[in-house]
Design an enzyme around this catalytic site. Structure first.
Site, PDB file in Angstrom:
ATOM      1  N   SER A 273      30.250  35.481  44.302  1.00 43.96           N
ATOM      2  CA  SER A 273      31.689  35.660  44.057  1.00 43.96           C
ATOM      3  C   SER A 273      32.480  35.875  45.331  1.00 43.96           C
ATOM      4  O   SER A 273      33.698  35.959  45.295  1.00 43.96           O
ATOM      5  CB  SER A 273      31.913  36.856  43.124  1.00 43.96           C
ATOM      6  OG  SER A 273      31.336  36.607  41.876  1.00 43.96           O
TER       7      SER A 273
ATOM      8  N   SER B 263      37.581  37.702  47.506  1.00 37.91           N
ATOM      9  CA  SER B 263      36.557  37.212  46.581  1.00 37.91           C
ATOM     10  C   SER B 263      37.086  35.992  45.832  1.00 37.91           C
ATOM     11  O   SER B 263      38.244  35.612  45.983  1.00 37.91           O
ATOM     12  CB  SER B 263      36.155  38.319  45.607  1.00 37.91           C
ATOM     13  OG  SER B 263      37.266  38.720  44.835  1.00 37.91           O
ATOM     14  N   TYR B 264      36.237  35.405  45.003  1.00 36.40           N
ATOM     15  CA  TYR B 264      36.587  34.168  44.303  1.00 36.40           C
ATOM     16  C   TYR B 264      37.876  34.352  43.506  1.00 36.40           C
ATOM     17  O   TYR B 264      37.984  35.271  42.695  1.00 36.40           O
ATOM     18  CB  TYR B 264      35.438  33.777  43.367  1.00 36.40           C
ATOM     19  CG  TYR B 264      35.554  32.385  42.821  1.00 36.40           C
ATOM     20  CD1 TYR B 264      35.624  31.289  43.677  1.00 36.40           C
ATOM     21  CD2 TYR B 264      35.601  32.156  41.454  1.00 36.40           C
ATOM     22  CE1 TYR B 264      35.721  30.005  43.180  1.00 36.40           C
ATOM     23  CE2 TYR B 264      35.705  30.873  40.944  1.00 36.40           C
ATOM     24  CZ  TYR B 264      35.766  29.798  41.810  1.00 36.40           C
ATOM     25  OH  TYR B 264      35.870  28.528  41.313  1.00 36.40           O
ATOM     26  N   PRO B 265      38.878  33.478  43.743  1.00 34.62           N
ATOM     27  CA  PRO B 265      40.209  33.723  43.154  1.00 34.62           C
ATOM     28  C   PRO B 265      40.410  33.200  41.742  1.00 34.62           C
ATOM     29  O   PRO B 265      41.514  33.278  41.225  1.00 34.62           O
ATOM     30  CB  PRO B 265      41.141  32.993  44.134  1.00 34.62           C
ATOM     31  CG  PRO B 265      40.323  31.860  44.649  1.00 34.62           C
ATOM     32  CD  PRO B 265      38.903  32.338  44.681  1.00 34.62           C
TER      33      PRO B 265
END
Length: 862
Positions: A153, A335-337
């Protein structure tokens, strides 16, 4: 030694992951497509030494499209697209030759580890990669596993190493749900779009949109905007009255009281209350209550909330905000949006994440205080089972990230700090007054503990006038009592933030696709973005939605798409059959399509009120070859010519200017030629409106101008004005622009290469003779006597622009198409094409690659 191929979603991501896993001890090289690098290092995998190759794709490898003839709007009935039209997977970007690149790198590999983004789209790309590389990889032993999936992530050492140590498998069901969505959107969208675009553009001249598109998600999105517009238009203001009282606790101060009845809509009743209260001289305190209240800290940040804030507070459109967030993610800052989750996992290192922000001058004090006093447990949010909430992953400065990048990063960081801060606490004092029989209230708030509002000051409790100390039974003199006349006001147009909320509530789109749908309705000229990022529907957008409501409301209401989304999610969970969902949904929309076609007159009635018919639009420009009357040039997109006498419409090349070309006529059909130009520095060419729409020769396609026409004797054709093979593209020919003097140029009839030559020449003509060295057509040039660059007093010269030494310094490449660097020349590549001396239409030989000047021109691309 075994070889492990690892594939990420973007080149920057691949480099970051490889750096972490190799601890920086890696070598890098460019892949054959020039877009993706390959990072190599040694290590161990499944208990044995291994050679790792880390590379990437550039998003989707493949895209879904109809086969050949079904892409022709003119040859296929849109109704066939629901079931009869076969689809195929094509390379998403053929110029990247991604399949070939993956096969070259995958050949001979033993294992593959997929580092694609961890969402449904990422799972779909996993299987696109596997389809490309599995056929060329080494075959495994009977029980040996060769496919692995990394789940991560954020681009941090901990997360990447943890993902490598806990490899799983790609999820076929999630990939299938994306396949289903792609096919549904393709078939439904194309069928409706093709039908309504051809129908309405064939009738109206001022729609000002090149495509009247329909989308199963896009149309309900537009529907929300038009629904608000309709409420504004139908709103009728009502007058109401409010009783306002002011009391004077002290000589120099006054306190405004709110009427407990709030407002009344009858003037006489309002006047009665005023008369009753005006008789009183004092306001009596009936009660004083004090209550400690709490303003809760925010939930952890997910995609939808980030997009809402980016639009409402930062002034960024959703698609722009998403692009910035993706860049921050690939660079390792956040982190992963893309996530729907607002709850931190139990094992999430909140303190570690917080420590990284301890030295930033904007929030260092708050962070250090939290670390020393202890962080607060975040509120329990929604766990969607996808990715953790969006959080900062490392410290950054404004200088590192730039304007919009920093503003979004700052918000994400402040939001994260706020989630582990204390709630805001304040004391609310409510004083109730009576003036005669009427009750009035005054409320005051005093912050006792600011909590998270220190880091998010825009959420702080507003400062209000301080309330006097008083007890029940106290009386204050009345300063004034008056009646205020007001009117109800209409709602405002939807903001992007409000639209995102509605889309999320009704299940329209996903966290990844919501920005795309909003961007589409803007691009299609269905809405305009006004100040405050409010979305105001255009006439076209309003008429379309009203037309859908009139024919079939389900085409625009969110209900049916929301139901489809639920079915797609069931496919992803393995609880619904891919083929059954696809077949059932397409059957529903096929029936709706046929009803829509049969009932289109209902929408047409609305269209004719707002838009002008073709015959009443545009300005006379060129003569029709059939009736010899003037055709009208309609400038609104898509620009076209319309003959009202013949009732024929002729499409034109877009994104340029059109003017009459010397009143010359086409020798084939007697239509007057027009000249298309992309600007003074761009290319231009004449075209016959009829030939452009109805190709006269077998080797010509629809949409070709005179610079591609193979007529053997027409003075404007490729046969008469073509000079030589394009230096950049495979199939293009450099054609003399006979209108360009005295700044003469030739332009490729396929790509955007332009070659300037013979400035100040009086005349430039293409000779029927060809060059002995390269087969390019010779050029006859007449120079002005005063400005002739020729030796002596000569003004005329004939030769090859590529090989003739006299012309060498008079030829200059000025412009090339914006293409990926890997396609920009390289002499070796051109020499390897093996072009022969085949004859091209019109009798002139196909030019070979000139020996010296062509190479010199090609060098401009390197």
């Amino acid at each position: 030694m075994k070889t492990v191929l690892m594939v990420a979603e973007k080149p920057s991501l691949a480099q970051s992951i490889a750096k972490i896993l190799s601890r920086g001890n890696m070598s890098s090289r460019k892949g054959l497509n020039g877009a993706c690098s390959v990072h190599e290092y040694a290590g161990s995998f499944v208990g044995q030494s291994a050679h790792f190759k880390m590379t990437s794709v550039c998003g989707h490898v493949m895209t879904l499209d109809f086969i050949g003839k079904y892409n022709s709007w003119d040859k296929v009935d849109p109704a066939e697209l629901f079931s009869k039209a076969p689809t195929e997977k094509k390379e998403a970007n053929p110029k990247l030759t991604m399949v070939k690149f993956l096969q070259v790198e995958g050949r001979g590999c033993d294992y593959i580890v997929l580092w694609l983004d961890c969402d449904k789209e990422g799972e779909n790309i996993c299987f696109e990669v596997l389809d490309a590389v599995l056929p060329v990889m080494n075959k495994p032993r009977s029980t040996e596993r060769m496919i692995y999936r990394a789940k991560f992530s954020s681009i941090t050492d901990t997360d990447i190493c943890n993902a490598m140590n806990h490899l799983g498998e790609p999820n076929r069901n999630e990939a299938l749900s994306v396949d289903a969505r792609q096919e549904l959107d393709l078939r439904i969208g194309c069928a409706f779009t093709r039908f309504q675009t051809k129908y309405f553009q064939g009738k109206y001249g001022n729609l000002d949109s090149s495509l009247i598109s329909f989308g199963p998600c896009q149309t309900p999105t537009l529907g929300f905007c038009v629904e608000r517009h309709d409420k504004i238009q139908s709103f009728k203001p009502e007058t109401y009255w409010v009783l306002q009282a002011k009391v004077n606790p002290e000589k120099e101060s006054s306190l405004t009281l709110d009427w407990d009845r709030v407002r009344v809509f009858d003037r006489e009743i309002a006047q009665m209350f005023l008369n009753i209260t005006k008789m009183e001289k004092e306001a009596k305190v009936e009660s004083v209550s004090k209550k400690e209240k709490v303003k809760q800290r925010p939930l952890a940040l997910n995609t939808v909330e980030m997009l809402r804030v980016a639009s409402a507070a930062l002034g960024m459109g959703p698609q722009h905000a998403m692009q910035i967030a993706e860049r921050l993610y690939t660079q390792g800052y956040i982190s992963y949006p893309r996530t729907e989750t607002t709850h931190y996992p139990e094992n999430f290192d909140l303190k570690g994440c917080l420590r990284q922000q301890a030295n930033n001058p904007y929030w260092a004090e708050t962070v250090k205080a939290l670390l020393s006093e202890g962080i607060n447990r975040p509120r329990k949010g929604h766990d969607a089972g996808d990715h953790p909430p969006i959080t900062p992953m490392r410290a950054a400065t404004e200088a590192e990230l730039g304007g919009d990048g920093w503003r979004l990063y700052e918000y994400i960081t402040r939001h994260f700090i706020a989630t582990v801060s204390a709630d805001c606490k304040y004391l609310q004092t409510t004083i109730s007054f009576s003036i005669g029989p009427e009750r009035f209230t005054c409320i005051g708030k005093v912050v006792t503990s600011p909590g998270f509002t220190e880091i998010m000051p825009w959420h702080s409790i507003p400062l209000e006038e301080s309330l006097p100390h008083c007890e029940r039974g106290d009386v204050f003199p009345i300063g004034e009592i008056k009646l205020l006349e007001k009117q109800t006001s209409p709602p405002d147009y939807l903001t992007e933030a409000e639209l995102i909320t509605l889309m999320e509530k009704h299940g329209i789109g996903t966290d990844a696709s919501i920005p795309v749908h909003i961007n589409n309705i803007c691009q299609r000229n269905y809405v305009t973005v006004e100040s405050g990022r409010r979305l105001k529907p255009t006439n076209l957008g309003i008429v379309l939605v009203h037309g859908y409501y009139k024919i079939d409301a389900e085409l625009v209401l969110p209900t049916i798409r929301s139901a489809v989304e639920k079915q797609l999610n069931l496919i992803a969970l393995g609880k619904a059959n891919y083929h059954q969902v696809l077949e059932h949904t397409l059957d529903i929309f096929k029936r709706k399509f046929h009803y829509f076609v049969d009932s289109i007159a209902g929408m047409d009635e609305l269209m004719e009120v707002s838009f002008s018919p073709l015959a009443a639009t545009g300005k006379p420009l060129s003569r029709c070859g059939k009736c010899h009357r003037f055709m009208k040039y309609i400038q609104a997109k898509p620009s076209r010519l319309h003959c009202s006498h013949c009732d024929d419409t002729y499409s034109l090349p877009q994104n340029g200017t059109i003017k009459l070309y010397k009143e010359l006529r086409c020798p084939l059909d007697d239509f007057e030629l027009v000249l298309w130009s992309s600007g003074s520095r761009g290319k231009s060419y004449p075209l016959c409106p009829y030939c452009y729409n109805h190709p006269p020769f077998r080797d010509m396609k629809k949409g070709m101008g005179c610079n591609e026409c193979t007529h053997p004797t027409c003075q404007h054709s490729l046969s008469m004005l073509g000079i030589g093979q394009c230096v950049e593209c495979e199939n293009g020919v450099l054609v003399l622009d006979s209108t360009s003097g005295p700044k003469w140029k030739m332009a490729c009839n396929k790509c955007n290469v332009i070659v300037h030559f013979f400035e100040n020449a009086h005349k430039v003509r293409v000779s029927p003779e060809t060059c002995d060295s390269c087969d390019a057509a010779l050029v006859d040039v007449d120079f002005n006597k005063a400005k002739s660059p020729l030796p002596g007093d000569e003004t005329q010269h004939s030769g090859c622009i590529f090989c003739d030494p006299v012309f060498q310094d008079l030829v200059e490449l000025k412009h090339a198409a914006m293409r990926h660097p890997m396609h920009r020349g390289g002499q070796g590549k051109r020499q390897g094409r093996g072009r022969g001396k085949g004859r091209r239409p019109g009798g002139r030989p196909n030019p070979k690659k000139p020996k010296d000047k062509m190479a010199a021109l090609a060098a401009y691309f390197v």
